[in-house]
Design a protein around this motif. Structure first.
Motif, PDB file in Angstrom:
ATOM      1  N   UNK A 196      -2.406  -6.288   9.300  1.00 45.84           N
ATOM      2  CA  UNK A 196      -2.592  -5.605   8.026  1.00 45.84           C
ATOM      3  C   UNK A 196      -1.534  -4.523   7.870  1.00 45.84           C
ATOM      4  N   UNK A 197      -1.034  -4.350   6.659  1.00 48.29           N
ATOM      5  CA  UNK A 197      -0.218  -3.184   6.333  1.00 48.29           C
ATOM      6  C   UNK A 197      -0.947  -2.370   5.277  1.00 48.29           C
ATOM      7  N   UNK A 198      -0.936  -1.056   5.450  1.00 53.36           N
ATOM      8  CA  UNK A 198      -1.499  -0.177   4.419  1.00 53.36           C
ATOM      9  C   UNK A 198      -0.339   0.423   3.649  1.00 53.36           C
ATOM     10  N   UNK A 199      -0.614   0.960   2.471  1.00 51.91           N
ATOM     11  CA  UNK A 199       0.497   1.519   1.698  1.00 51.91           C
ATOM     12  C   UNK A 199       0.039   2.728   0.896  1.00 51.91           C
ATOM     13  N   UNK A 200       0.845   3.786   0.953  1.00 48.92           N
ATOM     14  CA  UNK A 200       0.590   4.933   0.101  1.00 48.92           C
ATOM     15  C   UNK A 200       1.905   5.546  -0.350  1.00 48.92           C
ATOM     16  N   UNK A 201       1.862   6.231  -1.480  1.00 53.35           N
ATOM     17  CA  UNK A 201       2.967   7.092  -1.901  1.00 53.35           C
ATOM     18  C   UNK A 201       2.446   8.514  -1.769  1.00 53.35           C
TER      19      UNK A 201
END
Ligand code: RUQ
Ligand code: CUA
Length: 864
Positions: free
Chosen positions: A587-592
């Protein structure tokens, strides 16, 4: 120097480990003594212990109470496996922080109002012939009358439906026996419409009811348009259950305020609690939903309230489909037996459980034998003539569960803090077990299905009081596991629940669940369809349309594409990201940063975040899962500039550059490392092929994952060669580095595949050899010795053959290494490795186990 330091620290570390593990290891008796455990403790521990990597027999889906979530744990280990965001945002999974899950969460808005919490009460598993099929989970929200559907193929919430006419609910969710409908009964009566109605008009304008949500088990969605509500008096309907077997087609719903009392402490009236429990009996509502479903199809039979079909009471009565039976006052649970014939009602203010018999009820209905009508004209059946019998159980009976033994039923006793085992056919009490404290629901293994599995009951206790370490005035809840396989119950285990107050939990045999581990590439997991933002490698792009910026990006170990996004302040930014991984659990998570967005992308998933870039500045974005050794590098920059501002460009710093000779040398070095790494990969591949990896599905899957990484190497090599040809050594080095990254990932999965293969094909370890391996690892031996390899110490493969009378020689050496330091062979080793074997103070038992482990190694020497 460095080398020696290393050796020294290994030696030092080894002796520290040896000292501390002298306590950790040891015989069972020693552990019991050290930890103050009784034999009973140890037996209970063994009944719940799940060895590392083991699997539980059952999975439990528990309501998360005020957290608005569902939690999943295993039985008998009581290990928590997941929290599922349902009515509440769940940050890790991005639930409520990405657009796709927001679309689900926002289905739960009520009259345009965003609702971000829920009071989950009763989870229910979908059924076929009254048995759980492991496909869907439904759960209700009492505070904001809603029902949610969770897909057990990925344990995600897929749908939330708002009850358009109730203002609260409680008696849900309950599947009918083939998942045709989900019952959601009202709790606090209120006007169906959204207008003001004074409380003085309670009897005239306030209503209860039971909503029958039409469910499609094929797609796992409620069809709100095909659903309807059966209007009921404002009696405060409570828990419900669907009939099954002989009572299939009928529903049963309790109530606790047939007094229709409405309180008024502030005007000098006695409080609700007094007025609502004045009568000796309340009403069990019995309704033929199967018939009413037909009735509801005709517009003439229904009134439409807030766009929803409601069958008025008089229509239900005219169709012989709604009846009342008096039941002991202020009841709570109503639970239909596995065959559908017995309906047990527990009144929390009555010490009895009342067992109603369906065949008796049905006969009274068929004979139209009523003892009267309630103020709304609903026929009342005689309580005595409907009853099979009553049993005195104790104080505060609430809920019931069934076991695999015919007639056996388990009831929770809220006030007595007990679970009572009794027989609803013979009406005999069989056993009582104390729990801690104030049990609400209880959960049997498939204990409310047509096919209960027995074995365990879980007590869902409201209070924990003194059971755990004090963590402040708000205590955890306490789930207690009880073994019911014997004649008497035995309480095995306490599990604190630090999330909210779970009401009901449902358990299913784990083997009935078949969740997937990846999605078809580009899936929107919330809809199950291909996502509009699906992007494959090479298709990444940034599209601008006025002030709208849409990013089509990808994530794969260990980069995000694109890595730089520049927008104007005020632009509306939509980012579609696709996780290109095929590997399990990547899994990859993503945030800015600073923009309050987050998503979790499981392998193959595409999801979207959207925000207005209203802050000027530079905002790193990054992968939030530690997904690989280069996870920290998995990042990029969002740069937001103000179009109305003039930016003075910073003085360009002239960076020192390498000479062409230096660049060539670095290039050669990088290529050499890659060649060496490839050789390691080749040896692993040879091992896998030689040992027929394709015969083992898990291994073959891992090899697929490895090849998926390796397959990307030629393209990078081509780019590298092109850069060399163009004379750009700097770029070529970067591409060679990329090749190395891919090789490391390939090797990483490849070695995992190799280890898995070894565990599949090696001979089985005897108990002694397994104990020896433990002693070897825990005792610090593995700090210097790696099986199959020369490391900080010699390879121990074949060590028993290296000396005359090898077993004895090795045993003596482990026990007392110092005595052999003058032995020529040992001396040679000390010189070679520049270290001395430390005394790890192994017991004789441990030494003999280690020898067994060495024998096992030799048997499987070809695998190391
Ligand atoms: S109900 S125990 Cu929803 Cu009993 Cu809480
Ligand atoms: Cu992907 Cu960290």
């Amino acid at each position: 120097m460095n080398y020696k330091l290393n050796k020294l620290s290994t030696l030092f570390l080894g002796s520290v480990i040896a000292a501390s593990t002298a306590f950790a290891s040891g015989t069972l008796e020693k552990v019991m003594k050290d930890r103050g455990l009784t034999e009973t403790d140890v037996i209970r521990a063994a009944k719940t212990y799940l060895p590392s990597g083991g699997r539980d027999e059952f999975l439990v889906f528990s309501s998360g109470g005020q957290s608005g979530q569902v939690l999943v744990y295993g039985v008998p280990s009581m290990k928590i496996l997941k929290y599922i965001g349902v009515f509440t945002p769940e940050p890790w999974q991005g639930y409520g922080f990405d657009e796709d899950s927001k679309a689900v969460l926002r289905q739960g808005n009520i009259r345009g109002k965003e609702i971000n919490w829920g009071d989950t009460h009763h989870p229910a598993l979908s059924e076929v012939d009254g048995k759980y099929d492991g496909k869907w989970l439904a759960i209700n929200d009492k505070a904001n009358p809603r029902v949610a559907i969770i897909d057990l193929a990925d344990f995600e919430t897929k749908q939330i439906v708002v009850n358009p006419i109730f203002k609260s609910d409680h008696g849900g969710a309950f599947f009918t026996q083939n998942s045709e409908y989900i019952i959601e009964a009202c709790q606090y009566a209120a006007p169906y419409d959204n207008n003001y109605h004074p409380i003085e008009e309670y009897k005239e304008t306030y209503r209860g009811g039971a909503t029958m949500w039409k469910f499609d088990p094929k797609i796992g969605r409620i069809d709100a348009n095909a659903s309807f509500t059966i209007e009921m008096p404002p009696y405060m309907q409570d828990l419900s259950d669907a009939g099954k077997g002989v009572s299939h087609g009928w529903g049963f719903t309790n109530s606790f305020n047939s007094e229709m009392y409405t309180g008024g402490i502030e005007v000098g009236m006695p409080p609700n609690e007094a007025g609502m429990s004045r009568n000796d009996t309340d009403f069990l509502h019995v309704y033929n939903w199967e018939k009413l479903a037909e009735v509801a199809k005709d517009d003439k039979n229904v009134k439409i309230v807030n766009g929803h079909r409601v069958i008025p009471m008089e229509v239900a009565v005219a169709n012989n489909a709604l009846f009342l039976i008096p039941e002991p006052k202020s009841p709570h649970g109503v639970d239909v037996s596995p065959d559908g014939e017995y309906i047990t009602v527990c009144g929390k203010l009555d010490t009895h459980a009342s067992v109603f018999k369906w065949s008796k009820i049905k006969k009274l209905i068929d004979d139209k034998k009523y003892v009267g009508k309630d103020p709304y004209g609903i026929p009342i059946l005689d309580m005595k003539e409907s009853l099979h019998g009553q049993v005195e159980l104790g104080l505060g009976p609430l809920h019931n569960q069934y076991s695999n033994i015919d007639g056996e039923i388990y009831t929770s006793m809220y006030v007595d803090s007990q679970v009572v085992k009794w027989n609803y056919k013979t009406l005999k009490v069989l056993d009582k077990e104390n729990v801690h404290y104030n049990i609400g629901h209880l959960c049997g293994m498939e204990g409310k299905s047509a096919d209960p599995q027995g074995k365990y009951i879980i007590a869902l206790n409201k209070l924990a009081i003194d059971r755990f370490q004090n963590v402040g005035p708000l205590h955890p809840q306490n789930h207690q596991l009880i073994d019911i396989s014997g004649k008497t119950m035995d309480l095995l285990y306490d599990m604190p629940i630090p999330l909210g107050e779970p009401h009901q939990a449902v358990a299913i045999r784990a083997e009935k669940l078949h969740p997937h581990v990846r999605y078809p590439m580009g899936t929107n997991s919330k809809t199950g369809k291909i996502h509009v933002g699906k992007t494959l490698a090479g298709q990444e792009k940034i599209v601008r349309d006025g002030n709208k910026v849409t990013v089509y990006g990808t994530m794969v170990r260990s980069h995000i594409n694109p890595e730089r996004i520049t927008v104007n302040k005020g632009d509306v930014v939509t980012m579609h990201l696709t996780n290109l991984e095929r590997a399990q659990d990547e899994t990859h998570g993503f945030t800015v940063d600073n923009y309050d967005v987050h998503m979790s992308l499981e392998p193959g998933e595409t999801a979207t975040i959207k925000f207005t870039a209203d802050l000027e500045g530079v905002f790193p974005y990054y992968c939030t899962e530690f997904c690989s050794a280069l996870h920290l590098e998995m990042m990029g920059y969002l740069m937001v500039k103000d179009p109305n501002k003039k930016y003075v460009s910073a003085q360009k710093l002239k960076m020192a550059t390498m000479t062409p000779g230096e660049l060539k040398a670095e290039y050669d070095k990088t290529v050499a490392v890659n060649t060496a790494t490839q050789a390691v990969i080749n040896s692993v591949v040879k091992f896998l092929k030689d040992n027929k990896f394709a015969d083992h599905k898990v291994v073959a899957d891992l090899v697929d994952d490895a090849f998926a990484q390796a397959g990307q190497i030629p393209a990078q090599k081509k780019l590298s060669d092109e850069a060399v040809a163009a004379g750009d050594m700097e770029k070529a080095i970067l591409f060679e580095n990329m090749i190395w990254q891919l090789m490391v990932k390939t090797a990483d999965v490849g070695i995992r595949a190799k280890d898995t293969l070894v565990s599949k094909i090696a001979t089985k370890q005897s108990n002694a050899a397994a104990a020896g391996k433990r002693a070897f690892d825990e005792g610090g031996c593995s700090g210097c010795h790696v099986v199959g390899k020369v490391s900080s110490g010699p390879d121990l493969t074949g060590v028993l053959q290296r000396h005359v009378d090898g077993e004895k020689w090795v045993a003596n050496f482990i026990k007392n290494p110092e005595h052999k330091f003058d032995d020529d062979y040992v001396k040679g080793m000390i010189d070679y490795f520049n270290l001395k074997m430390p005394n790890q103070h192994m017991t004789d038992q441990e030494i003999s186990d280690i020898i067994e482990y060495f024998k096992w190694i030799d048997e499987n020497a070809n695998l190391f």
